[in-house]
Design an enzyme around this catalytic site. Sequence first.
Site, mmCIF file in Angstrom:
data_model
loop_
_atom_site.group_PDB
_atom_site.id
_atom_site.type_symbol
_atom_site.label_atom_id
_atom_site.label_comp_id
_atom_site.label_asym_id
_atom_site.label_seq_id
_atom_site.Cartn_x
_atom_site.Cartn_y
_atom_site.Cartn_z
ATOM 1 C CG ASN A 44 -4.513 -5.847 -2.683
ATOM 2 O OD1 ASN A 44 -3.939 -4.964 -3.304
ATOM 3 N ND2 ASN A 44 -5.660 -5.654 -2.062
ATOM 4 C CG HIS A 130 -6.143 0.833 5.069
ATOM 5 N ND1 HIS A 130 -7.084 0.179 5.814
ATOM 6 C CD2 HIS A 130 -6.346 0.471 3.782
ATOM 7 C CE1 HIS A 130 -7.823 -0.571 5.014
ATOM 8 N NE2 HIS A 130 -7.397 -0.417 3.774
ATOM 9 C CD GLU A 174 -0.998 2.218 4.779
ATOM 10 O OE1 GLU A 174 -0.575 1.770 3.707
ATOM 11 O OE2 GLU A 174 -2.091 2.789 4.890
ATOM 12 C CB SER A 178 -2.382 0.921 -0.175
ATOM 13 O OG SER A 178 -3.138 1.996 0.315
ATOM 14 C CG ASP A 203 -1.222 -1.612 8.042
ATOM 15 O OD1 ASP A 203 -0.838 -2.568 7.342
ATOM 16 O OD2 ASP A 203 -2.406 -1.221 8.068
ATOM 17 C CG HIS A 206 -0.038 -2.734 0.600
ATOM 18 N ND1 HIS A 206 -0.865 -3.300 -0.338
ATOM 19 C CD2 HIS A 206 -0.822 -1.910 1.340
ATOM 20 C CE1 HIS A 206 -2.089 -2.833 -0.205
ATOM 21 N NE2 HIS A 206 -2.088 -1.981 0.812
ATOM 22 C CE LYS A 237 -4.658 -5.464 1.282
ATOM 23 N NZ LYS A 237 -4.754 -4.350 2.199
HETATM 24 C C1 LIG Z 1 -5.864 -3.994 3.062
HETATM 25 C C2 LIG Z 1 -5.351 -3.226 4.201
HETATM 26 C C3 LIG Z 1 -5.825 -3.435 5.498
HETATM 27 C C4 LIG Z 1 -6.993 -4.342 5.772
HETATM 28 O O1 LIG Z 1 -6.657 -5.684 5.662
HETATM 29 P P1 LIG Z 1 -7.806 -6.753 5.316
HETATM 30 O O2 LIG Z 1 -7.206 -8.030 5.771
HETATM 31 O O3 LIG Z 1 -8.055 -6.687 3.863
HETATM 32 O O4 LIG Z 1 -9.004 -6.366 6.122
HETATM 33 C C5 LIG Z 1 -5.226 -2.758 6.523
HETATM 34 N N1 LIG Z 1 -4.218 -1.878 6.294
HETATM 35 C C6 LIG Z 1 -3.760 -1.628 5.054
HETATM 36 C C7 LIG Z 1 -2.651 -0.658 4.859
HETATM 37 C C8 LIG Z 1 -4.302 -2.283 3.970
HETATM 38 O O5 LIG Z 1 -3.871 -2.021 2.734
#
Ligand SMILES: *Cc1c(COP(=O)(O)O)cnc(C)c1O
Length: 382
Positions: A44, A130, A174, A178, A203, A206, A237
């Site tokens: 990522n 997620h 999101e 992802s 969220d 990404h 990421k």
């Molecule tokens: C990776 C991810 C998270 C978690 O983030 P981290 O900082 O890796 O704990 C939360 N939401 C989504 C959509 C993700 O892809």
Amino acid sequence: MERVEKLLKERKAKGLLRRLEPLSKRGRGRIRLQERDYLDFSSNDYLGLTNHPRLIEAAVKATQAWGTGSSASRLLSGDLNIHHDLESKVAAFKGKEAALVFNSGYQANVGIISAIVGRGDAIFSDRLNHASIIDGALLSGAKLFRYRHNDVNHLESLLKRERDKFKGVLILTESVFSMDGDRAPLKEIALLKERFGSLLMVDEAHATGIFGASGAGMVEEEGMIDKVDLIMGTFSKALGSFGGYIACDRRIKEYLVNFSRSFIYSTALPPSVIAVNSASIDLIKEEPFRRDRLIENSIYFRKGLVGRGFCVRGDSEIVPVILGGALRAVNLSKALQESGYHVLPIRPPTVPTGESRLRFSLNFDHTKEILDRVIDAIVGGI
Ligand SMILES: *Cc1c(COP(=O)(O)O)cnc(C)c1O
């Protein structure tokens, strides 16, 4: 132990047992696994920032100035002025009044959702959200409704049927997903949020660093900053570091400082990580060529694959190539591995039956020439 043995055996029988595979080297879109080098399509680190000299320097300087750990939680003596500088920077970057940093994106989702809603409230969550969102929702005690992926009509019908039975309502999505690499219909969701008197949390794990005029994410790109109450994201990421955050208004921040248990009961992120996060936001602003090239290359890769007859989903730096059966995805992944490309098969139950896929996470260091070679390898391996 009986339970442990039973569940492990079941996993193994289904061919779904997972193992850890330590790398001996990584950087510039490549990894070394068991003495062999691969181009890595499963990271990522989208902008290739994890080895950026400025970020490394920021980590070293902060460690020299503050030491290696923060030594306590934020509400005790772990609250350093650099945590506050970072939060001001995140708030400005995201266009919100305030921001609060969490120890990871996972902890942010769990701690925010479980604090914002509770018993007597309801959560409406996209089915592909997620695991950290699901876990936060379960912990909150609110009633969880999952609407079909990106299906605004389904969300509307659920809200119509259920809204009045609950006090507070939180809609969760999101912005870039992802597994499918596609985008949420933020504008339509925001209209429903207003119509049904709900809060909206997005969220941007990404999307941050990649989309939007200043790289703040999809919420910025779609002009939705004022409509989204809680903009969540991670530094782990595209920002090449570690930690999570929420951008929101001052009152919500004050509330989370008082009620979010994953924020309260965990030691503050170390100075080195905080300094890197801060320097990384500066880099996103100063080096837009990274995100421009990544977006251009993902469009190029998608076009190339479609031109060779593949079914490709989404609209981002995450490029899922849908292959159908699980075995087909596993075999192609193995063939690509043989040719030096590390890309993982995604199978049920992570994705629906018949939609097994290879999920390519593109990275700034994957040039068009590399992508051309990957496409040839996919055609050759099928
Ligand atoms: C990776 C991810 C998270 C978690 O983030 P981290 O900082 O890796 O704990 C939360 N939401 C989504 C959509 C993700 O892809």
